[in-house]
Design a protein around this motif. Structure first.
Motif, PDB file in Angstrom:
ATOM      1  N   ARG A 203       0.828  -1.203   0.000  1.00 58.17           N
ATOM      2  CA  ARG A 203       0.000   0.000   0.000  1.00 58.17           C
ATOM      3  C   ARG A 203       0.865   1.257   0.000  1.00 58.17           C
ATOM      4  O   ARG A 203       0.529   2.255  -0.660  1.00 58.17           O
ATOM      5  N   PHE A 204       1.971   1.217   0.716  1.00 62.29           N
ATOM      6  CA  PHE A 204       2.895   2.356   0.750  1.00 62.29           C
ATOM      7  C   PHE A 204       3.455   2.626  -0.654  1.00 62.29           C
ATOM      8  O   PHE A 204       3.528   3.775  -1.095  1.00 62.29           O
ATOM      9  N   VAL A 205       3.848   1.569  -1.351  1.00 60.70           N
ATOM     10  CA  VAL A 205       4.381   1.737  -2.705  1.00 60.70           C
ATOM     11  C   VAL A 205       3.295   2.198  -3.663  1.00 60.70           C
ATOM     12  O   VAL A 205       3.508   3.088  -4.500  1.00 60.70           O
ATOM     13  N   SER A 207       0.690   3.950  -3.068  1.00 61.67           N
ATOM     14  CA  SER A 207       0.314   5.348  -2.850  1.00 61.67           C
ATOM     15  C   SER A 207       1.231   6.306  -3.597  1.00 61.67           C
ATOM     16  O   SER A 207       0.897   7.476  -3.784  1.00 61.67           O
ATOM     17  N   ARG A 208       2.392   5.817  -4.029  1.00 63.61           N
ATOM     18  CA  ARG A 208       3.338   6.642  -4.754  1.00 63.61           C
ATOM     19  C   ARG A 208       3.379   6.315  -6.248  1.00 63.61           C
ATOM     20  O   ARG A 208       4.226   6.834  -6.974  1.00 63.61           O
ATOM     21  N   ILE A 209       2.479   5.429  -6.674  1.00 62.73           N
ATOM     22  CA  ILE A 209       2.331   5.117  -8.098  1.00 62.73           C
ATOM     23  C   ILE A 209       0.993   5.665  -8.557  1.00 62.73           C
ATOM     24  O   ILE A 209      -0.058   5.257  -8.061  1.00 62.73           O
ATOM     25  N   THR A 210       1.024   6.597  -9.477  1.00 59.15           N
ATOM     26  CA  THR A 210      -0.221   7.234  -9.923  1.00 59.15           C
ATOM     27  C   THR A 210      -0.897   6.473 -11.053  1.00 59.15           C
ATOM     28  O   THR A 210      -2.099   6.649 -11.278  1.00 59.15           O
ATOM     29  N   ARG A 215      -0.227   0.088 -10.539  1.00 59.91           N
ATOM     30  CA  ARG A 215      -0.737  -0.374  -9.249  1.00 59.91           C
ATOM     31  C   ARG A 215      -1.338  -1.777  -9.387  1.00 59.91           C
ATOM     32  O   ARG A 215      -1.186  -2.618  -8.507  1.00 59.91           O
TER      33      ARG A 215
END
Length: 527
Positions: A203-205, A207-210, A215
């Motif tokens: 989830r952390f990763v 959140s930084r992939i738009t 995702r």
């Protein structure tokens, strides 16, 4: 190259069988079982498919477990922990013991540990098969939830027993029950911690992939990574994958509608193709086993029939005992509560990919180079149990449900859907009132908007619209028909021009594709 062509052919066959299943109103896993059995006798196919047994479980189990787990929630598991303990742990253990004892009495040359491995192969019902078969039938949601929760966690119990039994067979050792119990408990605890940590990191990763595609791709990598990490730590890869899927789904936010739609479609495709390849491969492996069995095949099939009856009979006796145990339970979600539900839950003990994967993963030889005890007969028995427990319920469950009158209880459970729909409608009305108070919604639009939102609950519950509402909608559609036709025609001309421009040498195709995608989205939204 032959192996690649075979995999592509199996994927294509799976797609075609799904279409045939929709037309024939038959579950596609059952048709895939038929395909796998037929492939065992089709001439001209490769004699063997080179895939290491150690790769079978890591390749097939993680994506299917992840896909199945995404359709449930932590809340459901907390509510059904008794059912999980009763069916996913205790019933699996009893089935393993009974099948192992039967195999020791029937199969010549089999060892105790090899018999236990057989019991672990045929003990766990499969959540994918249950979903595909039982979801098509109008049975109470309570029963389907029990079957799904049982199917997700019983693989963990069976897999731990299977791995320990195979390892001791390979090394020629004696199985230690206390060691098995300790390994199971430690494996589950470590797997839960690993699954939670992996979901948080994912989830952390994310959140930084738009990009939605990126995702979604991360969710494909996650189950394999979690399973392999758990295996390295000596933990249960099955539990780790299920926990990661549940935890990641719990992080989902309200404004991620497009991503949820994309991921759901993506995982439906993955589940379909992986299952198709697995069932096809078991057909090839079954042909090798039949060739190796030779004149002993009919004796093996006779033993398989006995063990099939033992598997079904054990489940029937266990479900009857569970009925006596929970029929007076204060928990309204407990099952089975009636004799009819007992019959349905017994009939839905469908084996599937877990049985296939475990059978395929049996090593051909032990550590000293000698053949694995009764390997050919173990695979024949496992395939027979799968065919009987999957094909028979798949083709008879609708008739059984109608004969027992269980569908009437499913109709009564639709009230729970109405409660959720009412909450959604009330939330929408409250937000609209807030918008009016803030001046964001003009008063002249308030009345028609309230009327449309007032219809939301009925729409979410799938109720048909009334005659009066249909006439009002028809009038509105007629008033917008000309505008919509003109706009659709204009957008069609725009798409044609973009496609024409894309073919010109001075136009960047990527730029044209981006414009075309926006036009396509605009057209879909208007439709």
């Amino acid at each position: 190259m032959d192996s690649l062509l075979l995999i592509i052919g199996l994927m294509l066959a799976a797609v075609l069988l799904v279409g045939a299943g929709d037309r024939l109103q038959l579950p596609w896993p059952a048709l895939m079982v038929v395909l796998g059995v037929v492939m065992a006798f089709v001439p001209g196919l490769p004699d063997r498919f080179e895939l290491e047994p150690d790769l079978i479980l890591p390749l097939f189990l993680p994506p299917l477990l992840f896909a199945a787990a995404q359709r449930t929630s932590w809340a459901l598991f907390r509510a059904r922990w008794r059912s999980i303990a009763l069916f996913a742990v205790a019933l699996v253990g009893v089935t393993i013991a009974v099948v192992a004892g039967t195999a020791l009495a029937l199969v010549p040359g089999i060892t105790v540990t090899a018999a236990i491995a057989l019991g672990a192969m045929v003990a766990p019902p499969d959540p994918v098969a249950v979903e595909a078969v039982a979801a098509r039938v109008r049975i109470p949601r309570r029963l389907l939830a029990v079957l799904q929760s049982e199917g997700l966690f019983n693989d963990a119990t069976a897999l731990v027993v299977f791995q320990v039994a195979v390892l001791t067979t390979m090394q020629g050792q004696t199985l230690s029950v206390p060691l098995l119990a300790v390994r199971f408990v430690l494996g589950v605890v470590v797997a839960i911690a690993l699954g939670v940590a992996a979901a948080w990191l994912a989830r952390f990763v994310m959140s930084r992939i738009t990009d939605t595609a990126g995702r979604t791709a991360l969710t494909l990598i996650l189950p394999f990574a979690v399973y392999l990490a758990a295996d390295r730590l000596g933990a249960s890869g099955v539990v780790a994958v299920v926990v990661a899927a549940l935890q990641l789904r719990g992080y989902s936010e309200a404004d991620e509608a497009a991503e949820r739609l994309t991921q759901r479609s993506f995982w439906d495709v993955v589940e379909l193709l992986v299952t198709g390849v697995a069932f096809g491969l078991i057909g090839l492996d079954l042909r090798q086993v039949i060739d190796a069995a030779g004149a002993g095949l009919w004796r093996m099939l006779g033993h398989a029939v006995v063990i099939c009856m033992v598997v079904v009979g054990t489940r029937a006796v266990w479900m009857a005992g569970a009925w006596r145990l929970v029929q007076h339970s204060p928990d309204p979600s407990a099952a089975p509560r009636t004799g009819r539900e007992t019959v349905v839950l017994t009939w839905c003990g469908m084996r599937g990919l877990a049985t296939l994967a475990l059978a395929l993963s049996l090593p051909p030889t032990t550590a000293d180079g000698s053949p694995f005890p009764a390997r050919s007969e173990l695979i024949v028995i496992a395939c027979a149990v799968l065919v009987v427990t999957l094909l028979v319920p798949a083709f008879t469950l609708p008739v059984l449900v109608r004969a027992l009158g269980v569908a009437e209880e499913a109709d009564a459970e639709q009230a729970a859907e109405a409660v959720v729909a009412r909450r959604a409608q009330q939330a929408a009305l409250a937000r609209m009132v807030e918008q009016q108070q803030l001046g964001a919604l003009p008063d002249e639009l308030g009345a028609p908007m309230r009327e449309r939102i007032g219809r939301l609950q009925a729409v979410l519950c799938g109720e048909p619209i009334t005659t009066e509402e249909r006439e009002r909608l028809r009038t509105l559609r007629e008033g917008r028909a000309m505008f919509s036709a003109i706009q659709a025609d204009a957008l069609g001309a725009a798409r044609q021009e973009v496609l024409r421009a894309r073919r010109e040498p001075g136009i960047d195709p990527a730029a044209a594709d981006r414009v075309l995608r926006r036009l396509d989205l605009r057209t879909v939204l208007l439709d």
